[in-house]
Design a protein around this motif. Sequence first.
Motif, PDB file in Angstrom:
ATOM      1  N   SER A  28       0.849  -1.188   0.000  1.00 37.32           N
ATOM      2  CA  SER A  28       0.000   0.000   0.000  1.00 37.32           C
ATOM      3  C   SER A  28       0.884   1.237   0.000  1.00 37.32           C
ATOM      4  O   SER A  28       2.055   1.177   0.381  1.00 37.32           O
ATOM      5  N   PHE A  29       0.287   2.334  -0.429  1.00 38.47           N
ATOM      6  CA  PHE A  29       1.019   3.596  -0.361  1.00 38.47           C
ATOM      7  C   PHE A  29       0.045   4.760  -0.361  1.00 38.47           C
ATOM      8  O   PHE A  29      -1.040   4.692  -0.919  1.00 38.47           O
ATOM      9  N   ASP A  30       0.446   5.797   0.332  1.00 34.86           N
ATOM     10  CA  ASP A  30      -0.222   7.088   0.277  1.00 34.86           C
ATOM     11  C   ASP A  30       0.841   8.137   0.541  1.00 34.86           C
ATOM     12  O   ASP A  30       2.031   7.829   0.536  1.00 34.86           O
ATOM     13  N   GLU A  31       0.453   9.373   0.773  1.00 35.78           N
ATOM     14  CA  GLU A  31       1.433  10.446   0.935  1.00 35.78           C
ATOM     15  C   GLU A  31       2.224  10.370   2.241  1.00 35.78           C
ATOM     16  O   GLU A  31       3.222  11.065   2.390  1.00 35.78           O
ATOM     17  N   GLN A  32       1.795   9.523   3.188  1.00 43.50           N
ATOM     18  CA  GLN A  32       2.486   9.428   4.471  1.00 43.50           C
ATOM     19  C   GLN A  32       3.124   8.078   4.754  1.00 43.50           C
ATOM     20  O   GLN A  32       3.971   7.978   5.633  1.00 43.50           O
ATOM     21  N   LEU A  33       2.738   7.025   4.023  1.00 42.96           N
ATOM     22  CA  LEU A  33       3.250   5.685   4.317  1.00 42.96           C
ATOM     23  C   LEU A  33       3.282   4.826   3.057  1.00 42.96           C
ATOM     24  O   LEU A  33       2.306   4.757   2.316  1.00 42.96           O
ATOM     25  N   ILE A  34       4.432   4.176   2.855  1.00 44.64           N
ATOM     26  CA  ILE A  34       4.578   3.184   1.792  1.00 44.64           C
ATOM     27  C   ILE A  34       4.990   1.887   2.466  1.00 44.64           C
ATOM     28  O   ILE A  34       5.967   1.847   3.209  1.00 44.64           O
ATOM     29  N   GLU A  35       4.215   0.819   2.225  1.00 42.31           N
ATOM     30  CA  GLU A  35       4.487  -0.486   2.816  1.00 42.31           C
ATOM     31  C   GLU A  35       4.875  -1.449   1.704  1.00 42.31           C
ATOM     32  O   GLU A  35       4.132  -1.610   0.737  1.00 42.31           O
ATOM     33  N   LEU A  36       6.039  -2.087   1.855  1.00 41.55           N
ATOM     34  CA  LEU A  36       6.514  -2.967   0.804  1.00 41.55           C
ATOM     35  C   LEU A  36       7.295  -4.140   1.375  1.00 41.55           C
ATOM     36  O   LEU A  36       7.650  -4.152   2.552  1.00 41.55           O
ATOM     37  N   GLU A  37       7.538  -5.112   0.514  1.00 45.27           N
ATOM     38  CA  GLU A  37       8.363  -6.263   0.870  1.00 45.27           C
ATOM     39  C   GLU A  37       9.606  -6.230  -0.002  1.00 45.27           C
ATOM     40  O   GLU A  37       9.521  -6.068  -1.219  1.00 45.27           O
ATOM     41  N   THR A  38      10.771  -6.392   0.632  1.00 42.86           N
ATOM     42  CA  THR A  38      12.033  -6.461  -0.087  1.00 42.86           C
ATOM     43  C   THR A  38      12.603  -7.867   0.067  1.00 42.86           C
ATOM     44  O   THR A  38      12.085  -8.680   0.833  1.00 42.86           O
ATOM     45  N   SER A  39      13.689  -8.125  -0.612  1.00 40.06           N
ATOM     46  CA  SER A  39      14.352  -9.420  -0.481  1.00 40.06           C
ATOM     47  C   SER A  39      14.979  -9.597   0.903  1.00 40.06           C
ATOM     48  O   SER A  39      15.379 -10.699   1.267  1.00 40.06           O
ATOM     49  N   GLN A  40      15.009  -8.538   1.716  1.00 36.97           N
ATOM     50  CA  GLN A  40      15.567  -8.590   3.070  1.00 36.97           C
ATOM     51  C   GLN A  40      14.511  -8.397   4.156  1.00 36.97           C
ATOM     52  O   GLN A  40      14.853  -8.159   5.307  1.00 36.97           O
ATOM     53  N   GLY A  41      13.251  -8.472   3.800  1.00 37.32           N
ATOM     54  CA  GLY A  41      12.180  -8.332   4.779  1.00 37.32           C
ATOM     55  C   GLY A  41      11.218  -7.222   4.396  1.00 37.32           C
ATOM     56  O   GLY A  41      11.308  -6.635   3.317  1.00 37.32           O
ATOM     57  N   TYR A  42      10.306  -6.936   5.291  1.00 38.46           N
ATOM     58  CA  TYR A  42       9.287  -5.924   5.061  1.00 38.46           C
ATOM     59  C   TYR A  42       9.818  -4.560   5.463  1.00 38.46           C
ATOM     60  O   TYR A  42      10.573  -4.429   6.422  1.00 38.46           O
ATOM     61  N   LEU A  43       9.407  -3.537   4.725  1.00 34.68           N
ATOM     62  CA  LEU A  43       9.902  -2.183   4.952  1.00 34.68           C
ATOM     63  C   LEU A  43       8.732  -1.211   4.920  1.00 34.68           C
ATOM     64  O   LEU A  43       7.933  -1.213   3.979  1.00 34.68           O
ATOM     65  N   ASP A  44       8.636  -0.394   5.957  1.00 34.71           N
ATOM     66  CA  ASP A  44       7.665   0.694   6.013  1.00 34.71           C
ATOM     67  C   ASP A  44       8.431   2.005   5.897  1.00 34.71           C
ATOM     68  O   ASP A  44       9.396   2.225   6.628  1.00 34.71           O
ATOM     69  N   ILE A  45       8.006   2.858   4.991  1.00 35.86           N
ATOM     70  CA  ILE A  45       8.623   4.168   4.792  1.00 35.86           C
ATOM     71  C   ILE A  45       7.576   5.213   5.135  1.00 35.86           C
ATOM     72  O   ILE A  45       6.487   5.226   4.562  1.00 35.86           O
ATOM     73  N   ARG A  46       7.913   6.082   6.072  1.00 29.81           N
ATOM     74  CA  ARG A  46       6.991   7.136   6.500  1.00 29.81           C
ATOM     75  C   ARG A  46       7.578   8.501   6.140  1.00 29.81           C
ATOM     76  O   ARG A  46       8.785   8.680   6.123  1.00 29.81           O
ATOM     77  N   GLY A  47       6.670   9.440   5.887  1.00 28.75           N
ATOM     78  CA  GLY A  47       7.116  10.781   5.564  1.00 28.75           C
ATOM     79  C   GLY A  47       5.953  11.668   5.165  1.00 28.75           C
ATOM     80  O   GLY A  47       4.802  11.424   5.543  1.00 28.75           O
ATOM     81  N   GLU A  48       6.270  12.676   4.375  1.00 26.46           N
ATOM     82  CA  GLU A  48       5.277  13.631   3.903  1.00 26.46           C
ATOM     83  C   GLU A  48       5.385  13.760   2.395  1.00 26.46           C
ATOM     84  O   GLU A  48       6.480  13.706   1.834  1.00 26.46           O
ATOM     85  N   LYS A  49       4.237  13.912   1.757  1.00 27.83           N
ATOM     86  CA  LYS A  49       4.164  14.104   0.302  1.00 27.83           C
ATOM     87  C   LYS A  49       4.908  13.004  -0.458  1.00 27.83           C
ATOM     88  O   LYS A  49       5.539  13.263  -1.479  1.00 27.83           O
ATOM     89  N   LEU A  50       4.848  11.771   0.054  1.00 27.66           N
ATOM     90  CA  LEU A  50       5.508  10.654  -0.605  1.00 27.66           C
ATOM     91  C   LEU A  50       4.732  10.258  -1.855  1.00 27.66           C
ATOM     92  O   LEU A  50       3.508  10.203  -1.840  1.00 27.66           O
ATOM     93  N   HIS A  51       5.457  10.002  -2.916  1.00 27.06           N
ATOM     94  CA  HIS A  51       4.822   9.451  -4.100  1.00 27.06           C
ATOM     95  C   HIS A  51       5.825   8.595  -4.864  1.00 27.06           C
ATOM     96  O   HIS A  51       7.025   8.819  -4.818  1.00 27.06           O
TER      97      HIS A  51
END
Length: 92
Positions: A28-51
Amino acid sequence: MEGNNKKHTLNLIEREKMVIAGVKEVFSFDEQLIELETSQGYLDIRGEKLHIVKMNIDEGDLAIEGIVSEMVYHNNIGMGKKKGSIMSKLFK
Protein backbone atom coordinates in the motif's frame (compact mmCIF):
# COMPACT_ATOMS: atom_id res chain seq x y z
CA MET A 1 7.16 -11.30 -6.99
CA GLU A 2 8.30 -14.87 -6.60
CA GLY A 3 11.26 -14.86 -9.02
CA ASN A 4 12.78 -11.55 -7.93
CA ASN A 5 15.96 -12.36 -6.02
CA LYS A 6 17.70 -9.09 -6.81
CA LYS A 7 20.10 -7.79 -4.18
CA HIS A 8 18.41 -5.28 -1.89
CA THR A 9 19.88 -1.78 -1.93
CA LEU A 10 18.48 1.53 -0.77
CA ASN A 11 19.81 4.94 -1.82
CA LEU A 12 18.42 8.02 -0.08
CA ILE A 13 19.40 11.46 -1.34
CA GLU A 14 18.83 14.47 0.93
CA ARG A 15 15.84 12.64 2.49
CA GLU A 16 13.83 13.60 -0.62
CA LYS A 17 14.62 11.00 -3.28
CA MET A 18 14.90 7.26 -2.73
CA VAL A 19 15.75 4.43 -5.09
CA ILE A 20 15.20 0.89 -3.82
CA ALA A 21 16.27 -2.37 -5.50
CA GLY A 22 15.22 -5.85 -4.47
CA VAL A 23 11.54 -4.94 -4.06
CA LYS A 24 9.25 -7.96 -4.22
CA GLU A 25 5.86 -6.34 -3.61
CA VAL A 26 4.24 -3.00 -2.75
CA PHE A 27 1.30 -3.54 -0.39
CA SER A 28 0.00 0.00 0.00
CA PHE A 29 1.02 3.60 -0.36
CA ASP A 30 -0.22 7.09 0.28
CA GLU A 31 1.43 10.45 0.94
CA GLN A 32 2.49 9.43 4.47
CA LEU A 33 3.25 5.68 4.32
CA ILE A 34 4.58 3.18 1.79
CA GLU A 35 4.49 -0.49 2.82
CA LEU A 36 6.51 -2.97 0.80
CA GLU A 37 8.36 -6.26 0.87
CA THR A 38 12.03 -6.46 -0.09
CA SER A 39 14.35 -9.42 -0.48
CA GLN A 40 15.57 -8.59 3.07
CA GLY A 41 12.18 -8.33 4.78
CA TYR A 42 9.29 -5.92 5.06
CA LEU A 43 9.90 -2.18 4.95
CA ASP A 44 7.67 0.69 6.01
CA ILE A 45 8.62 4.17 4.79
CA ARG A 46 6.99 7.14 6.50
CA GLY A 47 7.12 10.78 5.56
CA GLU A 48 5.28 13.63 3.90
CA LYS A 49 4.16 14.10 0.30
CA LEU A 50 5.51 10.65 -0.60
CA HIS A 51 4.82 9.45 -4.10
CA ILE A 52 6.11 6.67 -6.29
CA VAL A 53 7.72 8.00 -9.46
CA LYS A 54 8.86 4.63 -10.84
CA MET A 55 7.74 1.10 -10.06
CA ASN A 56 8.98 -1.98 -11.89
CA ILE A 57 8.23 -4.98 -9.70
CA ASP A 58 9.38 -7.39 -12.43
CA GLU A 59 12.87 -5.90 -12.07
CA GLY A 60 12.48 -5.20 -8.35
CA ASP A 61 13.00 -1.43 -8.67
CA LEU A 62 11.14 1.40 -6.96
CA ALA A 63 11.78 5.17 -6.96
CA ILE A 64 10.13 7.45 -4.41
CA GLU A 65 10.06 11.22 -3.94
CA GLY A 66 8.91 13.19 -0.91
CA ILE A 67 10.21 13.96 2.56
CA VAL A 68 11.32 10.73 4.26
CA SER A 69 11.14 10.82 8.05
CA GLU A 70 11.33 7.13 9.00
CA MET A 71 12.24 3.72 7.58
CA VAL A 72 11.49 0.56 9.55
CA TYR A 73 12.41 -3.00 8.60
CA HIS A 74 10.59 -5.93 10.14
CA ASN A 75 10.62 -9.68 9.52
CA ASN A 76 6.95 -10.54 9.41
CA ILE A 77 3.93 -9.31 7.57
CA GLY A 78 2.22 -8.33 10.82
CA MET A 79 -1.25 -9.10 12.19
CA GLY A 80 -3.10 -9.40 8.87
CA LYS A 81 -2.45 -5.77 8.07
CA LYS A 82 -1.28 -6.41 4.52
CA LYS A 83 -3.62 -8.59 2.52
CA GLY A 84 -2.26 -8.38 -1.01
CA SER A 85 -0.25 -6.29 -3.38
CA ILE A 86 -1.35 -3.14 -5.15
CA MET A 87 -1.57 -5.06 -8.42
CA SER A 88 -3.76 -7.81 -6.95
CA LYS A 89 -6.14 -5.19 -5.53
CA LEU A 90 -6.38 -3.41 -8.90
CA PHE A 91 -7.25 -6.57 -10.81
CA LYS A 92 -9.81 -8.11 -8.45
